[in-house]
Design an enzyme around this catalytic site. Structure first.
Site, PDB file in Angstrom:
ATOM      1  N   HIS A 203       0.847  -1.256  -0.179  1.00  0.00           N
ATOM      2  CA  HIS A 203       0.404  -0.051  -0.040  1.00  0.00           C
ATOM      3  C   HIS A 203       0.720   1.346   0.026  1.00  0.00           C
ATOM      4  O   HIS A 203       2.103   0.862  -0.155  1.00  0.00           O
ATOM      5  CB  HIS A 203      -0.863  -0.240   1.267  1.00  0.00           C
ATOM      6  N   ASP A 205       1.069   5.251   2.021  1.00  0.00           N
ATOM      7  CA  ASP A 205       0.101   5.828   3.143  1.00  0.00           C
ATOM      8  C   ASP A 205      -0.448   7.176   2.448  1.00  0.00           C
ATOM      9  O   ASP A 205       0.372   7.881   1.894  1.00  0.00           O
ATOM     10  CB  ASP A 205       1.025   5.986   4.151  1.00  0.00           C
ATOM     11  N   HIS A 260       4.924   0.510   0.530  1.00  0.00           N
ATOM     12  CA  HIS A 260       5.849  -0.691   1.416  1.00  0.00           C
ATOM     13  C   HIS A 260       5.070  -2.001   1.650  1.00  0.00           C
ATOM     14  O   HIS A 260       3.792  -1.844   1.280  1.00  0.00           O
ATOM     15  CB  HIS A 260       5.957  -0.122   2.036  1.00  0.00           C
ATOM     16  N   ARG A 270       8.246  -8.587  14.997  1.00  0.00           N
ATOM     17  CA  ARG A 270       8.512  -6.940  14.502  1.00  0.00           C
ATOM     18  C   ARG A 270       7.200  -5.906  15.882  1.00  0.00           C
ATOM     19  O   ARG A 270       6.188  -6.167  15.361  1.00  0.00           O
ATOM     20  CB  ARG A 270       7.713  -6.862  13.255  1.00  0.00           C
TER      21      ARG A 270
END
Ligand code: OGA
Ligand code: NI
Length: 330
Positions: A203, A205, A260, A270
């Site tokens: 996607h 941002d 990304h 993570r």
């Protein structure tokens, strides 16, 4: 892991060959303490829509405190975490990202950055005050850095006034959001033999600028202009800056928002924290006249509210700016 009852293998999307397709070039690094950093920022925004910053001035103490509060939060039972409310869009969510069927190996907490007492009510864990305090300290320091970067961008593009972008984040009505993402280790990653489980699908941002910090676990990948993907080596001491769709529009496409995604890790979890700097809902987003250079602007004017609504109604991977592009004159 408490997130899922069914084995992930039945529920998740995979990428057969998610290995990065490009080994070079390196991700640009900008040292904010250097006098020429604005030129490096412009170059990085033009070529990648993405860069890493060092000497950013955000105290390490703010970062590690928030990391430890976030770790505590995500280690609560599912039931405790769900007390914060379903993400509509704010609150705690897991695996479902947005309302349109996107799923990922992730759980998250999405917050407004304005002091909305309703949203902070969720912090019902052992010490809500210390979580709140850590969030406030971190968010104000990161917002300040984001504004500095946006002012350097205005300088570098020779746009007056230099707060043309940063004032949108500074506005009391700024619709900025903050997100904590936790990607637990995914047991299926090893058994899948070359495929990878998606933590957060590809996607861009939608806001103006995003500031991401993660712990030392890899997983983030960005797409280069030629469509190849590269892995972003994690660095817990740096911040990673993404150009968002709104900045792409305001620069009339001179900068492009970076695509990304995050791949799940088989061994380590993570934790990432992202500040998404956005304008007030009523703000009109359009190419800045000084950047269209007398040519037709590539995008129609829209309010941030309209764009946000359109994003909310689409899938993560959709090219969401397409609906706001002007059709090129033939
Ligand atoms: C996001 C995002 C990356 C990460 O939340 O928009 O891209 O590392 N997150 O969690
Ligand atoms: Ni993102």
């Amino acid at each position: 892991m408490v997130m899922l009852a069914k084995p992930a293998i039945e529920q998740f999307s995979y990428i057969r060959n998610s290995r990065p397709t490009a080994l070079f070039p390196q991700i640009p690094v900008v040292d904010l303490s250097k006098p020429d950093s604005k030129h490096q920022i412009i170059k990085a925004c033009e070529e990648f829509g993405f860069f890493r910053v060092i000497n950013h001035g955000v105290p390490m103490d703010f970062i590690s405190r928030l990391e430890s509060e976030a770790t505590k939060f995500f280690s609560l039972s599912l039931c405790e975490k769900e007390k914060t409310g379903q993400p509509k869009p704010y609150g705690y969510g897991n695996k479902r990202i947005g309302p349109n069927g996107d799923v990922g190996w992730v759980e998250y907490l999405l917050l407004t950055t304005n002091q909305d007492p309703n949203l902070l009510r969720f912090l019902s864990g052992e010490n809500p005050e210390s979580f709140r305090f850590a969030l406030n300290n971190y968010m104000s320091a990161v917002k300040k850095m984001a504004c500095e970067i946006l002012e350097m961008i205005a300088d570098g593009l020779k746009i007056q006034p230099r707060n043309v972008f940063s004032k949108l984040l500074m506005d009391e009505q700024s619709d900025s959001v903050f997100r904590l993402n936790h990607y637990p280790p995914c047991p299926d990653v090893q058994s899948l033999n070359g495929s990878n489980v998606i933590g957060f699908g590809e996607h861009t941002d939608p806001q103006i600028i995003s500031v991401l910090r993660s712990n030392n676990t890899s997983g983030l990948q960005i797409s280069l202009r030629d469509g190849s993907w590269i892995s972003v080596p994690p660095d817990q001491y740096s911040f990673f800056i993404n150009v968002g769709d709104s900045l792409q529009v305001m620069t009339n496409g001179r900068f492009e928002s970076v695509k990304h995604r995050v791949m799940a890790n088989g061994v380590k979890s993570r934790l990432s924290m992202i500040y998404f700097g956005g304008p007030p809902l009523s703000e009109k987003i359009a190419p800045l006249p000084s950047l269209t250079g007398g040519e037709q602007s590539l995008y129609k004017e829209f309010t941030w509210f309209e764009y946000k609504k359109s994003v909310y109604n689409s899938r993560l991977a959709d090219n969401r700016l397409m609906h706001f592009a002007r059709i090129a004159a033939s």
